[in-house]
Scaffold this active site. Structure first.
Site, PDB file in Angstrom:
ATOM      1  N   GLU A 386       0.863  -1.188   0.000  1.00 43.48           N
ATOM      2  CA  GLU A 386       0.000   0.000   0.000  1.00 43.48           C
ATOM      3  C   GLU A 386       0.903   1.245   0.000  1.00 43.48           C
ATOM      4  OE1 GLU A 386      -2.095  -0.082   3.745  1.00 43.48           O
ATOM      5  OE2 GLU A 386      -1.718   2.042   3.986  1.00 43.48           O
ATOM      6  N   HIS A 469      -2.521  -4.997  11.797  1.00 42.21           N
ATOM      7  CA  HIS A 469      -3.566  -5.940  11.385  1.00 42.21           C
ATOM      8  C   HIS A 469      -3.503  -7.256  12.158  1.00 42.21           C
ATOM      9  CE1 HIS A 469      -3.291  -3.916   7.122  1.00 42.21           C
ATOM     10  NE2 HIS A 469      -3.875  -3.125   8.000  1.00 42.21           N
ATOM     11  N   ASN A 507      -5.693  -5.514   3.389  1.00 44.56           N
ATOM     12  CA  ASN A 507      -6.127  -4.847   4.628  1.00 44.56           C
ATOM     13  C   ASN A 507      -7.427  -5.517   5.073  1.00 44.56           C
ATOM     14  OD1 ASN A 507      -4.771  -3.198   2.578  1.00 44.56           O
ATOM     15  ND2 ASN A 507      -4.496  -1.818   4.273  1.00 44.56           N
TER      16      ASN A 507
END
Ligand code: FAE
Length: 529
Positions: A386, A469, A507
């Site tokens: 990302e 995460h 994600n």
């Protein structure tokens, strides 16, 4: 064991109304806190992140009365846009009882300890960032909204009907979360995404694919921000400590809808730390919860006792794992199985950066919308990078990547009886794949673009000792049945990130939300007749 449980339960409801102050976020006070019985509720949800929000809405719209116990604060946005602090001028609202702002790239501003929005849980080889607020991670996160790759999903949960997930539950999650895509002409032309276009340019020169992805940020609003017509949130350096405008966090979507039913009661600044079950002949006893109530400065106000028929544990991968491991090991819920705490992973998170190729812009949007996609068998290492902003308000010539690698290593939470605490078993070497994958990405980019690794950021350029995460600890189909009903106990459910074994490949919140939608559809139908 049942007798011991009975004695514990009786003690909770008995006449001993004073207990010692054991609140973890403040030093123990010499004064004992009062214990107050708060009564019985049909449904209690612990935690108000994605799993909690879906559970709340689907129960409340069905006419079920629901109580949410959330350990963070409620942060209603003010018309003055001063609910949250900005990244560069972090104040005590930024961090959960910390002396310094909790951020991977820390700006050393001393803080007074406070119930702020971002927590950093420090385990031996891994720190985990989590949101502490009504709305959980949605208050602090970057809003990146991507359903998992289909092959990845099928590999993790081969027994779930993936057509239904991709035709029905992920689209439903995206609709409720108000997920949207940045308009291409705005992205291509605004100065605020120069950092992202610059990274894309490097990737394309290196022959790598890039991908635009969706977000829960309101891009109509962002375009007005760019024209200076409205308050600047994403374009004014806000994210990670909350957005004063623009972002559709859960308190403005799922939780708002749940509240509108009139069936939802919310109690914030309540940290649940003990769960037991009342003994009955038919094993359908009430759950009994003990929660510490604090004020925003961390003073323990009182200890509260709640009971409920159905308990939904949605305290996130770390919180849910901790509560269940404690309950199992302290003899409160002894029938929980050995899968509790297992199959944990950081979603292959690794942060890295590159310097001195292109300008990346003085003004940067805080909301990521594109990434480099190397999640393919053609590469030695699978990684999805990302393109993250570095909104410091100066030209840094730095491209930052928050990457997700296909790291297959798994750790586990365990209960340490000597310290009566829950720890994470995760060795530094378990990050090796992620570091190699990040090096591979940087090498590919350097070959065609030049530039250097951002050695000053993180540990010599690789942030491999923290994650955003956390996933796993109460995995679907192992610690629970195939819909999140916890094995060993009737009426005990988990619907949060703990259900996913260590990796989402992207994600994770669309995955968590879609899965919770799927599970709750069945639970509401079958368990609430
Ligand atoms: P979560 O949202 O963490 O909610 C759990 C809630 O339970 C929290 O509100 C806790 O305060 C509460 N809680 C915990 N323990 C207790 C207790 N004992 N008693 C009462 N309440 C308790 O769980 N994901 C994406 O998909 N896209 C992104 O752009 C993204 N960016 C991120 C940026 C940051 C800085 C961070 C920290 C995370 C990011 N994530 C992102 C991850 C995402 O927010 C996370 O996966 C979800 O929030 C997890 O959802 P859960 O429902 O599992």
């Amino acid at each position: 064991m049942r007798r011991r449980q009975f004695i514990q339960t009786s003690a909770l409801f008995g006449s001993s109304l004073f207990v010692p102050n054991l609140l973890s976020c403040k030093m123990a006070s010499p004064l004992p806190a009062k214990t107050v019985h708060q009564g019985h509720f049909p449904n209690i949800i612990i935690g108000s992140g994605y799993g909690g929000a879906v559970s709340a809405l689907r129960l409340a719209e069905r006419g079920q009365r629901v109580l949410i116990l959330e350990m963070g604060q409620r942060w209603d946005r003010t018309p003055e846009h001063d609910t949250f602090c900005k990244m560069l001028s972090a104040d005590r609202r930024s961090s959960w009882f910390s002396r310094w702002p909790n951020s991977p790239i820390t700006i050393p501003i001393p803080l007074r300890k406070y119930a702020g929005v971002l927590d950093k849980l420090k385990y031996e080889n891994m720190s985990i960032f989590v949101g502490r607020a009504y709305g959980g991670g949605s208050i602090v996160n970057g809003g990146i909204s991507i359903p998992p790759r289909r092959e990845h999903f099928k590999e993790i949960f081969p027994w779930i009907n993936s057509n239904k997930m991709y035709d029905e539950f992920f689209p439903l999650a995206e609709k409720e979360l108000k997920v949207q895509r940045i308009p291409s002409d705005f992205y291509q032309n605004t100065k605020y995404y120069e950092f992202s276009r610059s990274a894309e340019k490097q990737a394309h020169l290196a022959g790598l694919k890039t991908q635009m992805f969706s977000n829960t940020y309101d891009f109509d609003y962002m375009q007005k921000e760019a024209k200076n017509e409205v308050y600047q949130s994403a374009l004014g350096g806000e994210v990670i400590y909350g957005n004063n405008a623009g972002k559709f966090s859960l308190d403005l979507t799922y939780l708002k809808k749940a509240e509108e039913t009139g069936n939802l009661t919310l109690k914030t600044l309540r940290k649940v730390h003990k769960i037991t079950q009342e003994i009955t002949q038919d094993e359908k006893g009430k759950f009994i919860l003990e929660a510490d109530t604090i004020n925003s400065d961390g003073d323990l106000l009182q200890r509260e006792i709640y009971s409920c028929d159905k308990l939904f544990l949605n305290a996130g991968s770390t919180g849910t794992s901790e509560l269940l491991l404690r309950a199992k090991n302290e003899g409160d819920l002894p029938l929980l199985n050995d899968e509790i705490g297992m199959h944990w992973g950081p979603n292959g998170n690794i942060m890295t950066g590159r310097n001195f190729v292109n300008k990346t812009g003085v003004s940067q949007s805080t909301i990521p919308v594109a990434g480099i996609d190397m999640w393919s068998d053609e590469f030695e290492y699978k990684i999805f990078a990302e393109i993250a902003p570095l909104p410091l308000g100066i030209e840094t010539w730095t491209t930052l990547f928050l990457s997700i690698s296909d790291n297959r290593e798994r750790g586990n939470f365990y209960y340490d009886a000597s310290k009566k605490s829950v720890n994470l078993n995760w060795r530094k070497e378990q990050n090796e794949y992620s570091v190699k994958a990040a090096k591979f990405l940087l090498k590919k980019l350097k070959e065609e673009n030049g530039g250097t690794r951002s050695r000053l950021l993180f540990n010599n350029g690789f942030g491999d000792d923290f994650c955003y995460h956390p996933l796993g600890g109460c995995v679907l189909g192992k610690a629970t049945d195939e819909f999140g009903r916890v094995k060993g106990y009737k009426n005990l459910y988990v619907q949060d990130g703990a259900l996913i074994p260590g990796s989402a490949g992207v994600n994770p919140f669309v995955f968590i939300t879609g899965l919770a939608e799927r599970n709750m559809r069945t639970i509401v139908k079958e368990d609430f007749t």
